[in-house]
Write a protein that holds these residues in place. Structure first.
Motif, PDB file in Angstrom:
ATOM      1  N   GLN A  20      86.166  68.876 153.435  1.00 44.28           N
ATOM      2  CA  GLN A  20      85.869  68.928 151.828  1.00 44.28           C
ATOM      3  C   GLN A  20      86.515  67.876 151.579  1.00 44.28           C
ATOM      4  OE1 GLN A  20      87.860  72.597 150.754  1.00 44.28           O
ATOM      5  NE2 GLN A  20      87.214  72.149 148.878  1.00 44.28           N
ATOM      6  N   VAL A  21      85.516  66.786 150.833  1.00 48.15           N
ATOM      7  CA  VAL A  21      85.832  65.448 150.329  1.00 48.15           C
ATOM      8  C   VAL A  21      85.779  66.205 148.272  1.00 48.15           C
ATOM      9  CG1 VAL A  21      85.640  63.336 149.585  1.00 48.15           C
ATOM     10  CG2 VAL A  21      85.787  63.845 152.078  1.00 48.15           C
ATOM     11  N   ASN A  22      86.714  66.256 147.980  1.00 47.86           N
ATOM     12  CA  ASN A  22      86.604  65.886 146.575  1.00 47.86           C
ATOM     13  C   ASN A  22      86.419  64.767 146.075  1.00 47.86           C
ATOM     14  OD1 ASN A  22      88.964  65.321 146.116  1.00 47.86           O
ATOM     15  ND2 ASN A  22      89.661  67.594 145.769  1.00 47.86           N
ATOM     16  N   LEU A  23      86.818  63.506 146.018  1.00 44.49           N
ATOM     17  CA  LEU A  23      86.717  62.174 145.129  1.00 44.49           C
ATOM     18  C   LEU A  23      86.725  61.494 145.957  1.00 44.49           C
ATOM     19  CD1 LEU A  23      86.416  60.765 142.331  1.00 44.49           C
ATOM     20  CD2 LEU A  23      88.963  61.627 142.741  1.00 44.49           C
ATOM     21  N   VAL A  24      85.887  60.210 146.332  1.00 47.29           N
ATOM     22  CA  VAL A  24      86.004  59.399 146.966  1.00 47.29           C
ATOM     23  C   VAL A  24      86.624  58.010 145.332  1.00 47.29           C
ATOM     24  CG1 VAL A  24      85.219  57.126 148.584  1.00 47.29           C
ATOM     25  CG2 VAL A  24      84.851  59.638 148.975  1.00 47.29           C
TER      26      VAL A  24
END
Length: 606
Positions: free
Chosen positions: A133-137
């Motif tokens: 669950q990646v919310n930002l790079v």
């Protein structure tokens, strides 16, 4: 609780700040709504908070792509001290430790995970990101992506593929140094979709910019450092040999100095970096290898012993001074012969496009070194932040050159640029003004122009000085994407028409700059500040951390102004959050109380 209120609460509780800096909240709200972002903020301007705070306030994990292990470790250490679940994934970890970090990221136990661009692009890691669950790079030092940037790295240029692999995840690119061409290239190469572009002012008003004629450089350097009285500083040199020589000379003068360059063993470089960050070494003499890995807010001065190859590099390197917002200095020792040597190196670059980019960038840097107008205006105008009010905090402002009515000289130059079709560079304009009989000029028919020979009485250096001033004043644009051609801006029109007069500086054909007076840095209790620094160092050494991870100098200065002697008062000090209050508050409250009760009271023993 509203989203804005929640952000403000995290800002106060975790970071210890009462309010956002300009632009931070705007960027954070944009990425929280799912938009991409490009953030241009100067070093020390608060870029990292733009991705750290939404990572802490949200769910899932934020991926931060950073170029150096040491930089990752410093960021992670600072976050962990504030009670934030953060980790870095790099080859310096054991296989078991790497597996533990990836498990924490997969389970949602981590808020921030720092990785290198090389790891971020490995196929297995991309597959992991697609499962988490990646919310930002967030991509730090994003100028490395661009071919127009001063530190182009091919592996960074591949990160656009990662953007395509995570189409629903907002991407944030952050850098302290990007001109218009670099900015456009970052957006294009990263495939950013309708990004929120926030450009902070490039002005680091707390830094005093000084250029001195380089005549006895080693003595100048030793004298300058001696006046700093043990403050932290960096000296940049153009070669490894010079680094070794200067570091040895400074040590022989009793200065806690060390060298740093890529020719040293990895362990030795790490020892120097660790010693500098932990205030065990005062001065590091380095090549540009000592670059983006520095996360030390209390650097009080940066010296360029040799001229840098671009304004971006100069800005980035000088920006390592005064990141805590306290007064700092940037000294450039300038010698035109050094500039000629660098030009010869650039001319040997085989790739024509890259060579032209480097030539343009170094020409701008050379112009800054030889400027007759406010140094800060030169810097800001290079980044298209046009101003015309001098800063009052550089050598030109403190020791100004003689001014004269330069309207006629400006009209000659501006008219010549117009009459050649705004399609030629500075040296061609000068050739026309001085009446050159070169074959190229005559073949173009430029010997028939009305501006041909109207400046023959002045030297090439004179007219170059005038052209540079017109560029710095925003009357002329030097277009990097069109071979450095000179083009008129709208501001040139009233000068050409004679509607307004223009004051210029008489070109200093023989550069000689006197030293400005050094003013007191701030109005605070310096005895208490020194005692708090000693206490901080003792705590940091006991925890094996850099001192600034405990509190930075700006926080200690504020303590030495307001004398907080209880928890509520200490929480009101900028940089003191709940985690640090619980961890360190009692030590600093006791030290301040003891100081107020009796100035000769010894520091609290830990």
């Amino acid at each position: 609780m509203s989203q804005a209120a929640n952000l403000s609460k995290v800002l106060a509780d975790v970071f210890g700040y009462a309010k956002f800096r300009q632009g931070q909240e705007q960027v954070i709200e944009a990425v929280q709504s799912g938009r991409d972002a490009l953030v241009l903020m100067p070093t020390g301007g608060g870029k990292s908070l733009c991705y750290q705070l939404p990572a802490i306030a949200g769910s899932g994990v934020s991926i931060v792509i950073s170029p150096l292990i040491s930089l990752m470790q410093d960021q992670v250490e600072s976050l962990q001290t504030m009670g934030v679940a953060a980790a870095a994934l790099h080859n310096g970890l054991t296989a078991e430790a790497q597996q533990s970090v990836t498990q924490d990221a997969a389970s949602g136990a981590l808020r921030l995970l720092y990785v290198s661009p090389e790891r971020a692009m490995q196929p297995y890691f991309v597959r992991l990101l697609q499962q988490w669950q990646v919310n930002l790079v967030a991509i730090d030092e994003a100028h490395c992506i661009s071919q127009w940037g001063h530190d182009f790295r091919p592996e960074y240029g591949q990160l656009g593929q990662l953007r395509e692999a995570l189409p629903q995840v907002p991407f944030m690119a952050l850098t302290a140094t990007a001109d218009a061409a670099t900015e456009a290239d970052i957006i294009q190469r990263l495939h950013l979709h309708d990004p929120c572009v926030y450009k902070s002012s490039f002005d680091r008003s707390n830094i005093r910019y000084i250029v001195e004629d380089k005549f006895k450089p080693q003595k100048q350097l030793r004298d300058y450092i001696a006046k700093q009285k043990g403050a932290s500083g960096i000296v940049y040199c153009g070669s490894r040999k010079r680094v070794d020589e200067l570091a040895e000379r400074l040590r022989s003068d009793g200065i806690r100095a060390a060298g740093y360059h890529a020719g040293m063993e990895h362990e030795e470089r790490e020892y120097v970096l660790r010693g500098f960050v932990r205030d065990d070494i005062d001065v590091v003499v380095a090549t540009v290898a000592f670059g983006m890995g520095i996360n030390k807010p209390n650097v009080r001065f940066v010296v360029h012993f040799d001229v840098p190859r671009s304004i971006e590099a100069y800005y980035q390197e000088t920006g390592r001074a005064g990141r805590d917002g306290l007064p700092a200095e940037a000294l450039l020792l300038y010698d035109p012969s050094d500039a000629n040597w660098i030009r010869s190196i650039i001319n040997d670059i085989p790739d024509e496009q890259r060579r032209q980019v480097e030539q343009h960038k170094f020409g701008a840097m050379q112009a800054l070194g030889e400027a007759q107008t406010c140094r800060r205006l030169v810097l800001l105008n290079y980044f298209n932040e046009f101003r015309d009010e001098p800063c009052g905090n550089c050598d030109i402002c403190l020791d100004p050159p003689r001014q004269y009515d330069g309207t006629v000289d400006a009209q000659k130059v501006l008219s010549c640029i117009y009459r050649v079709g705004q399609r030629f560079g500075a040296m061609h304009i000068i050739d026309v003004l001085r009446g050159s009989q070169s074959q190229r000029l005559t073949s173009l028919g430029h010997d028939q122009l009305s501006t041909f020979g109207i400046g023959a009485e002045q030297s090439q250096a004179y007219w170059l000085g005038i052209i540079r001033q017109l560029i710095h004043r925003g009357l002329v644009l030097q277009n990097i994407q069109h071979y450095g051609t000179l083009q008129l801006t709208a501001a040139a029109r009233p000068i050409l028409r004679g509607e307004v007069a223009l004051q210029l500086a008489e070109p200093r054909l023989n550069l000689a700059v006197s030293k400005p007076k050094v003013t007191d840095r701030a109005d605070y209790d310096k005895v208490l500040f020194r005692r708090l620094r000693a206490l901080r160092k003792k705590i940091a050494d006991a925890e094996e951390k850099p001192p600034f991870v405990v509190f930075n100098d700006a926080t200690l200065v504020e303590m030495a102004v307001h004398y907080p002697t209880n928890e509520d008062a200490l929480l009101n000090i900028s940089g003191v959050g709940h985690s640090k209050l619980e961890r360190y508050g009692s030590h600093f409250i006791a030290a301040i109380t003891a100081y107020l009760d009796a100035e000769d009271e010894p520091l609290l023993q830990l």
